[in-house]
Design an enzyme around this catalytic site. Structure first.
Site, PDB file in Angstrom:
ATOM      1  N   PHE A  21     -72.728  20.736 -30.035  1.00 45.29           N
ATOM      2  CA  PHE A  21     -71.814  21.005 -28.927  1.00 45.29           C
ATOM      3  C   PHE A  21     -70.368  21.263 -29.350  1.00 45.29           C
ATOM      4  O   PHE A  21     -69.511  21.449 -28.501  1.00 45.29           O
ATOM      5  CB  PHE A  21     -71.827  19.840 -27.940  1.00 45.29           C
ATOM      6  CG  PHE A  21     -73.147  19.654 -27.287  1.00 45.29           C
ATOM      7  CD1 PHE A  21     -73.648  20.608 -26.424  1.00 45.29           C
ATOM      8  CD2 PHE A  21     -73.909  18.530 -27.545  1.00 45.29           C
ATOM      9  CE1 PHE A  21     -74.884  20.452 -25.816  1.00 45.29           C
ATOM     10  CE2 PHE A  21     -75.137  18.353 -26.941  1.00 45.29           C
ATOM     11  CZ  PHE A  21     -75.639  19.328 -26.078  1.00 45.29           C
ATOM     12  N   GLY A  22     -70.089  21.254 -30.618  1.00 44.06           N
ATOM     13  CA  GLY A  22     -68.703  21.484 -31.011  1.00 44.06           C
ATOM     14  C   GLY A  22     -68.464  21.184 -32.469  1.00 44.06           C
ATOM     15  O   GLY A  22     -69.397  21.164 -33.272  1.00 44.06           O
ATOM     16  N   VAL A  24     -66.224  19.004 -35.689  1.00 45.99           N
ATOM     17  CA  VAL A  24     -65.604  17.734 -36.063  1.00 45.99           C
ATOM     18  C   VAL A  24     -64.493  18.011 -37.082  1.00 45.99           C
ATOM     19  O   VAL A  24     -64.693  18.789 -38.019  1.00 45.99           O
ATOM     20  CB  VAL A  24     -66.645  16.754 -36.661  1.00 45.99           C
ATOM     21  CG1 VAL A  24     -66.007  15.409 -36.991  1.00 45.99           C
ATOM     22  CG2 VAL A  24     -67.814  16.555 -35.700  1.00 45.99           C
ATOM     23  N   ASP A 133     -83.150   6.869 -32.118  1.00 39.50           N
ATOM     24  CA  ASP A 133     -83.111   8.145 -32.845  1.00 39.50           C
ATOM     25  C   ASP A 133     -82.639   7.933 -34.283  1.00 39.50           C
ATOM     26  O   ASP A 133     -81.793   8.681 -34.787  1.00 39.50           O
ATOM     27  CB  ASP A 133     -82.188   9.122 -32.096  1.00 39.50           C
ATOM     28  CG  ASP A 133     -82.448  10.569 -32.471  1.00 39.50           C
ATOM     29  OD1 ASP A 133     -83.554  10.871 -32.981  1.00 39.50           O
ATOM     30  OD2 ASP A 133     -81.548  11.404 -32.253  1.00 39.50           O
ATOM     31  N   ASN A 138     -78.822  11.292 -38.639  1.00 37.81           N
ATOM     32  CA  ASN A 138     -77.908  10.466 -37.845  1.00 37.81           C
ATOM     33  C   ASN A 138     -77.277   9.331 -38.653  1.00 37.81           C
ATOM     34  O   ASN A 138     -76.749   8.388 -38.090  1.00 37.81           O
ATOM     35  CB  ASN A 138     -78.636   9.889 -36.620  1.00 37.81           C
ATOM     36  CG  ASN A 138     -78.965  10.975 -35.623  1.00 37.81           C
ATOM     37  OD1 ASN A 138     -78.338  12.028 -35.627  1.00 37.81           O
ATOM     38  ND2 ASN A 138     -79.959  10.742 -34.784  1.00 37.81           N
TER      39      ASN A 138
HETATM   40  P1  AMP Z   1     -72.286  16.201 -35.144  1.00 36.50           P
HETATM   41  O1  AMP Z   1     -71.758  17.046 -34.033  1.00 36.50           O
HETATM   42  O2  AMP Z   1     -72.171  14.732 -34.855  1.00 36.50           O
HETATM   43  O3  AMP Z   1     -73.671  16.597 -35.558  1.00 36.50           O
HETATM   44  O4  AMP Z   1     -71.340  16.434 -36.398  1.00 36.50           O
HETATM   45  C1  AMP Z   1     -71.329  17.648 -37.092  1.00 36.50           C
HETATM   46  C2  AMP Z   1     -71.045  17.399 -38.564  1.00 36.50           C
HETATM   47  O5  AMP Z   1     -69.716  16.903 -38.739  1.00 36.50           O
HETATM   48  C3  AMP Z   1     -71.931  16.355 -39.176  1.00 36.50           C
HETATM   49  O6  AMP Z   1     -73.111  16.914 -39.632  1.00 36.50           O
HETATM   50  C4  AMP Z   1     -71.056  15.806 -40.316  1.00 36.50           C
HETATM   51  O7  AMP Z   1     -71.120  16.640 -41.446  1.00 36.50           O
HETATM   52  C5  AMP Z   1     -69.672  15.922 -39.749  1.00 36.50           C
HETATM   53  N1  AMP Z   1     -69.243  14.650 -39.156  1.00 36.50           N
HETATM   54  C6  AMP Z   1     -69.511  14.231 -37.892  1.00 36.50           C
HETATM   55  N2  AMP Z   1     -68.946  13.040 -37.654  1.00 36.50           N
HETATM   56  C7  AMP Z   1     -68.310  12.684 -38.785  1.00 36.50           C
HETATM   57  C8  AMP Z   1     -67.521  11.537 -39.169  1.00 36.50           C
HETATM   58  N3  AMP Z   1     -67.312  10.533 -38.333  1.00 36.50           N
HETATM   59  N4  AMP Z   1     -67.011  11.505 -40.421  1.00 36.50           N
HETATM   60  C9  AMP Z   1     -67.238  12.511 -41.281  1.00 36.50           C
HETATM   61  N5  AMP Z   1     -67.953  13.625 -40.981  1.00 36.50           N
HETATM   62  C10 AMP Z   1     -68.490  13.722 -39.746  1.00 36.50           C
END
Ligand code: AMP
EC number: 2.7.11.1
Length: 271
Positions: A21-22, A24, A133, A138
Protein backbone atom coordinates in the site's frame (compact mmCIF):
# COMPACT_ATOMS: atom_id res chain seq x y z
CA UNK A 1 -2.23 13.64 26.37
CA UNK A 2 -0.46 11.93 23.48
CA UNK A 3 1.46 14.10 21.09
CA UNK A 4 -0.10 14.86 17.69
CA UNK A 5 2.57 14.26 15.09
CA UNK A 6 2.86 15.96 11.71
CA UNK A 7 5.20 15.43 8.78
CA UNK A 8 7.12 18.61 9.72
CA UNK A 9 8.28 16.88 12.94
CA UNK A 10 10.44 14.59 10.79
CA UNK A 11 13.33 14.85 8.40
CA UNK A 12 12.71 12.20 5.76
CA UNK A 13 15.68 10.13 4.57
CA UNK A 14 16.29 7.28 2.14
CA UNK A 15 13.54 4.88 1.04
CA UNK A 16 13.76 1.55 2.90
CA UNK A 17 11.34 -0.46 0.83
CA UNK A 18 8.01 -0.72 -0.91
CA UNK A 19 4.97 -2.58 0.36
CA UNK A 20 1.52 -3.36 -0.97
CA UNK A 21 0.00 0.00 0.00
CA UNK A 22 2.90 2.41 -0.01
CA UNK A 23 6.50 3.12 0.80
CA UNK A 24 8.70 3.08 3.88
CA UNK A 25 11.34 5.76 4.55
CA UNK A 26 14.08 6.24 7.08
CA UNK A 27 13.33 9.35 9.13
CA UNK A 28 14.66 11.42 12.02
CA UNK A 29 12.44 13.03 14.60
CA UNK A 30 13.81 16.56 14.71
CA UNK A 31 13.48 17.33 18.44
CA UNK A 32 14.79 14.05 19.88
CA UNK A 33 17.02 13.01 16.95
CA UNK A 34 15.36 9.61 17.24
CA UNK A 35 15.72 7.50 14.09
CA UNK A 36 12.51 5.82 12.97
CA UNK A 37 10.93 4.28 9.87
CA UNK A 38 7.89 6.04 8.43
CA UNK A 39 5.43 4.00 6.43
CA UNK A 40 3.35 6.04 4.00
CA UNK A 41 0.03 4.52 2.98
CA UNK A 42 -2.33 5.95 0.37
CA UNK A 43 -5.91 6.27 1.60
CA UNK A 44 -7.48 5.54 -1.80
CA UNK A 45 -5.48 2.31 -2.14
CA UNK A 46 -6.49 1.26 1.38
CA UNK A 47 -10.14 1.95 0.59
CA UNK A 48 -9.99 0.15 -2.75
CA UNK A 49 -8.59 -2.96 -1.09
CA UNK A 50 -10.99 -2.66 1.85
CA UNK A 51 -7.98 -2.59 4.14
CA UNK A 52 -9.02 0.38 6.30
CA UNK A 53 -10.46 -1.83 9.03
CA UNK A 54 -7.36 -4.03 8.93
CA UNK A 55 -5.06 -1.02 9.29
CA UNK A 56 -7.08 0.36 12.18
CA UNK A 57 -6.80 -2.96 14.01
CA UNK A 58 -3.08 -3.20 13.22
CA UNK A 59 -2.45 0.28 14.68
CA UNK A 60 -4.63 -0.30 17.72
CA UNK A 61 -2.93 -3.59 18.59
CA UNK A 62 0.69 -2.84 17.65
CA UNK A 63 0.83 0.56 19.37
CA UNK A 64 0.12 -1.05 22.75
CA UNK A 65 2.82 -3.72 22.53
CA UNK A 66 6.22 -3.39 24.24
CA UNK A 67 8.61 -6.28 23.70
CA UNK A 68 12.23 -6.36 22.44
CA UNK A 69 11.24 -8.80 19.67
CA UNK A 70 8.12 -6.95 18.52
CA UNK A 71 8.49 -3.95 16.22
CA UNK A 72 7.28 -0.82 18.01
CA UNK A 73 4.62 1.36 16.48
CA UNK A 74 5.20 4.77 18.07
CA UNK A 75 2.26 6.58 16.55
CA UNK A 76 0.53 7.72 13.39
CA UNK A 77 -0.78 10.81 11.64
CA UNK A 78 -2.52 11.56 8.36
CA UNK A 79 -3.29 14.19 5.79
CA UNK A 80 -6.01 14.31 3.13
CA UNK A 81 -4.59 11.53 0.99
CA UNK A 82 -2.11 9.58 3.13
CA UNK A 83 -1.71 7.80 6.45
CA UNK A 84 1.76 7.82 8.09
CA UNK A 85 2.86 5.16 10.56
CA UNK A 86 5.84 5.92 12.82
CA UNK A 87 7.67 2.61 13.28
CA UNK A 88 10.77 1.39 15.04
CA UNK A 89 13.63 1.24 12.53
CA UNK A 90 14.82 -2.32 11.88
CA UNK A 91 18.39 -1.61 10.78
CA UNK A 92 19.25 -5.06 9.41
CA UNK A 93 16.14 -5.30 7.23
CA UNK A 94 14.13 -8.30 6.21
CA UNK A 95 14.75 -11.81 7.51
CA UNK A 96 13.51 -13.50 4.37
CA UNK A 97 16.21 -11.75 2.33
CA UNK A 98 18.83 -13.14 4.74
CA UNK A 99 17.29 -16.59 4.33
CA UNK A 100 17.39 -16.23 0.53
CA UNK A 101 21.03 -15.17 0.73
CA UNK A 102 22.10 -18.01 3.07
CA UNK A 103 19.70 -20.60 1.58
CA UNK A 104 19.24 -21.99 5.10
CA UNK A 105 20.38 -21.04 8.61
CA UNK A 106 22.65 -22.88 11.05
CA UNK A 107 21.02 -24.73 13.95
CA UNK A 108 22.28 -22.13 16.44
CA UNK A 109 20.93 -19.21 14.45
CA UNK A 110 17.60 -21.00 13.85
CA UNK A 111 17.22 -21.91 17.53
CA UNK A 112 17.99 -18.33 18.64
CA UNK A 113 15.38 -16.92 16.25
CA UNK A 114 12.78 -19.53 17.28
CA UNK A 115 13.37 -18.84 20.99
CA UNK A 116 13.06 -15.07 20.42
CA UNK A 117 9.81 -15.46 18.50
CA UNK A 118 8.48 -17.90 21.12
CA UNK A 119 9.17 -15.33 23.87
CA UNK A 120 7.43 -12.61 21.85
CA UNK A 121 4.45 -14.92 21.26
CA UNK A 122 4.20 -15.73 24.99
CA UNK A 123 4.00 -11.98 25.61
CA UNK A 124 1.42 -11.50 22.82
CA UNK A 125 -0.78 -14.41 23.85
CA UNK A 126 -0.63 -13.18 27.46
CA UNK A 127 -2.22 -9.99 26.15
CA UNK A 128 -4.83 -12.05 24.29
CA UNK A 129 -3.35 -11.09 20.92
CA UNK A 130 -2.88 -13.69 18.19
CA UNK A 131 -0.62 -12.68 15.29
CA UNK A 132 -1.97 -15.23 12.76
CA UNK A 133 0.58 -14.38 10.05
CA UNK A 134 3.99 -15.45 11.35
CA UNK A 135 6.27 -16.00 8.31
CA UNK A 136 9.74 -14.86 7.18
CA UNK A 137 8.31 -11.90 5.21
CA UNK A 138 6.86 -10.46 8.43
CA UNK A 139 10.07 -10.67 10.45
CA UNK A 140 12.59 -7.85 10.48
CA UNK A 141 16.04 -7.62 12.07
CA UNK A 142 17.25 -4.96 14.49
CA UNK A 143 20.71 -3.42 14.81
CA UNK A 144 22.08 -6.43 16.72
CA UNK A 145 20.44 -8.87 14.33
CA UNK A 146 17.62 -9.51 16.80
CA UNK A 147 14.19 -10.56 15.54
CA UNK A 148 11.40 -8.00 15.33
CA UNK A 149 7.93 -9.32 14.61
CA UNK A 150 6.19 -6.86 12.30
CA UNK A 151 2.97 -6.61 10.31
CA UNK A 152 0.03 -7.03 12.64
CA UNK A 153 -2.46 -6.73 9.76
CA UNK A 154 -3.98 -10.15 10.44
CA UNK A 155 -3.73 -10.08 14.21
CA UNK A 156 -6.76 -10.25 16.50
CA UNK A 157 -7.44 -9.23 20.04
CA UNK A 158 -9.41 -12.14 21.46
CA UNK A 159 -10.39 -10.11 24.52
CA UNK A 160 -13.02 -8.29 22.43
CA UNK A 161 -14.61 -11.56 21.48
CA UNK A 162 -14.65 -12.71 25.10
CA UNK A 163 -16.19 -9.45 26.17
CA UNK A 164 -19.04 -9.81 23.72
CA UNK A 165 -19.56 -13.40 24.89
CA UNK A 166 -19.70 -12.42 28.57
CA UNK A 167 -23.45 -12.56 28.92
CA UNK A 168 -23.76 -16.05 27.50
CA UNK A 169 -20.59 -17.59 28.99
CA UNK A 170 -22.59 -19.98 31.23
CA UNK A 171 -23.90 -21.87 28.25
CA UNK A 172 -20.62 -22.29 26.38
CA UNK A 173 -19.10 -25.75 25.90
CA UNK A 174 -15.51 -26.37 27.14
CA UNK A 175 -13.91 -26.10 23.70
CA UNK A 176 -15.34 -22.60 23.25
CA UNK A 177 -14.46 -21.47 26.74
CA UNK A 178 -10.92 -22.58 25.97
CA UNK A 179 -10.95 -20.90 22.57
CA UNK A 180 -8.32 -18.28 23.49
CA UNK A 181 -5.65 -20.95 24.00
CA UNK A 182 -7.04 -22.89 21.11
CA UNK A 183 -6.72 -19.98 18.69
CA UNK A 184 -3.29 -18.97 19.96
CA UNK A 185 -2.03 -22.37 18.87
CA UNK A 186 -2.17 -21.22 15.23
CA UNK A 187 0.91 -19.11 16.01
CA UNK A 188 2.64 -22.18 17.50
CA UNK A 189 1.98 -24.12 14.29
CA UNK A 190 3.50 -21.26 12.24
CA UNK A 191 6.55 -21.34 14.49
CA UNK A 192 7.03 -25.03 13.58
CA UNK A 193 6.77 -24.23 9.87
CA UNK A 194 9.23 -21.38 10.37
CA UNK A 195 11.72 -23.60 12.22
CA UNK A 196 11.61 -26.10 9.34
CA UNK A 197 12.09 -23.36 6.73
CA UNK A 198 15.03 -21.88 8.65
CA UNK A 199 16.77 -25.26 8.74
CA UNK A 200 15.88 -26.61 5.27
CA UNK A 201 15.39 -23.38 3.30
CA UNK A 202 11.91 -24.43 2.12
CA UNK A 203 8.61 -24.67 4.00
CA UNK A 204 7.57 -28.24 4.96
CA UNK A 205 4.37 -28.62 2.92
CA UNK A 206 5.54 -26.83 -0.23
CA UNK A 207 4.18 -28.10 -3.55
CA UNK A 208 3.79 -26.62 -7.04
CA UNK A 209 0.01 -26.97 -6.83
CA UNK A 210 -1.87 -25.14 -4.05
CA UNK A 211 -4.33 -28.01 -3.68
CA UNK A 212 -1.43 -30.38 -3.00
CA UNK A 213 -0.02 -28.05 -0.31
CA UNK A 214 -3.51 -27.89 1.21
CA UNK A 215 -3.75 -31.70 1.29
CA UNK A 216 -0.25 -32.06 2.73
CA UNK A 217 -1.12 -29.60 5.54
CA UNK A 218 -4.40 -31.36 6.34
CA UNK A 219 -2.61 -34.70 6.52
CA UNK A 220 0.45 -33.19 8.25
CA UNK A 221 2.57 -34.85 5.58
CA UNK A 222 5.87 -33.97 7.30
CA UNK A 223 9.05 -35.29 5.70
CA UNK A 224 12.64 -34.46 6.59
CA UNK A 225 15.00 -34.43 3.56
CA UNK A 226 18.47 -35.98 3.90
CA UNK A 227 20.11 -32.70 2.83
CA UNK A 228 20.90 -30.38 4.51
CA UNK A 229 21.76 -32.47 7.55
CA UNK A 230 19.59 -31.48 10.50
CA UNK A 231 20.01 -32.85 14.04
CA UNK A 232 17.48 -35.27 15.59
CA UNK A 233 16.79 -32.67 18.31
CA UNK A 234 15.58 -30.09 15.79
CA UNK A 235 13.42 -32.69 14.01
CA UNK A 236 11.95 -33.73 17.36
CA UNK A 237 11.00 -30.15 18.17
CA UNK A 238 9.39 -29.60 14.76
CA UNK A 239 7.48 -32.91 15.08
CA UNK A 240 6.14 -31.86 18.47
CA UNK A 241 4.87 -28.55 17.08
CA UNK A 242 3.42 -29.64 13.75
CA UNK A 243 0.64 -31.73 15.29
CA UNK A 244 -2.85 -31.73 13.80
CA UNK A 245 -4.71 -31.61 17.12
CA UNK A 246 -4.01 -28.01 18.14
CA UNK A 247 -4.34 -28.81 21.86
CA UNK A 248 -1.46 -31.29 21.55
CA UNK A 249 1.06 -28.84 20.07
CA UNK A 250 4.07 -28.17 22.28
CA UNK A 251 3.19 -25.15 24.48
CA UNK A 252 5.55 -22.20 24.09
CA UNK A 253 6.97 -22.36 27.63
CA UNK A 254 7.83 -26.03 27.05
CA UNK A 255 9.34 -25.17 23.66
CA UNK A 256 11.78 -22.86 25.47
CA UNK A 257 12.83 -25.80 27.66
CA UNK A 258 13.26 -28.24 24.77
CA UNK A 259 16.81 -29.76 24.75
CA UNK A 260 17.51 -28.45 21.22
CA UNK A 261 16.69 -24.88 22.31
CA UNK A 262 18.65 -25.24 25.57
CA UNK A 263 21.65 -26.59 23.65
CA UNK A 264 21.81 -23.65 21.23
CA UNK A 265 20.45 -20.68 23.15
CA UNK A 266 22.27 -19.06 26.04
CA UNK A 267 20.34 -19.96 29.21
CA UNK A 268 20.40 -16.37 30.47
CA UNK A 269 18.60 -15.34 27.30
CA UNK A 270 15.72 -17.72 28.07
CA UNK A 271 15.10 -16.69 31.66
P1 AMP B 1 5.87 -3.23 4.14
O1 AMP B 1 4.95 -2.24 3.50
O2 AMP B 1 5.64 -3.35 5.62
O3 AMP B 1 5.85 -4.56 3.45
O4 AMP B 1 7.34 -2.65 4.00
C1 AMP B 1 7.99 -2.59 2.76
C2 AMP B 1 9.48 -2.80 2.95
O5 AMP B 1 10.05 -1.71 3.69
C3 AMP B 1 9.82 -4.02 3.75
O6 AMP B 1 9.90 -5.13 2.94
C4 AMP B 1 11.18 -3.64 4.38
O7 AMP B 1 12.22 -3.85 3.46
C5 AMP B 1 11.04 -2.16 4.58
N1 AMP B 1 10.62 -1.86 5.95
C6 AMP B 1 9.34 -1.84 6.40
N2 AMP B 1 9.29 -1.49 7.70
C7 AMP B 1 10.57 -1.29 8.08
C8 AMP B 1 11.18 -0.91 9.33
N3 AMP B 1 10.46 -0.68 10.42
N4 AMP B 1 12.53 -0.79 9.37
C9 AMP B 1 13.27 -1.04 8.28
N5 AMP B 1 12.76 -1.39 7.07
C10 AMP B 1 11.42 -1.52 6.96
Amino acid sequence: MEKRWTLSDFEIGKPLGKGKFGQVFLAREKKSNHIVAIKVLFKNQLKQSQAVHQLRREVEIQSHLRHPNILRLYGYFYDQTKVFLILEYAAKGELYKELQKCKYFSEKRSAMYIASIARALIYLHGKHVIHRDIKPENLLLGQQGEIKIADFGWSVHTFNRRQTMCGTLDYLPPEMVESVEHDASVDIWSLGVLCYEFLYGVPPFEAIDHSVTYKRIIEVDLKFPLEPIVSPGAKDLISQILVKDSSQRLPLHKLLKHPWIIQHVDHSEIC
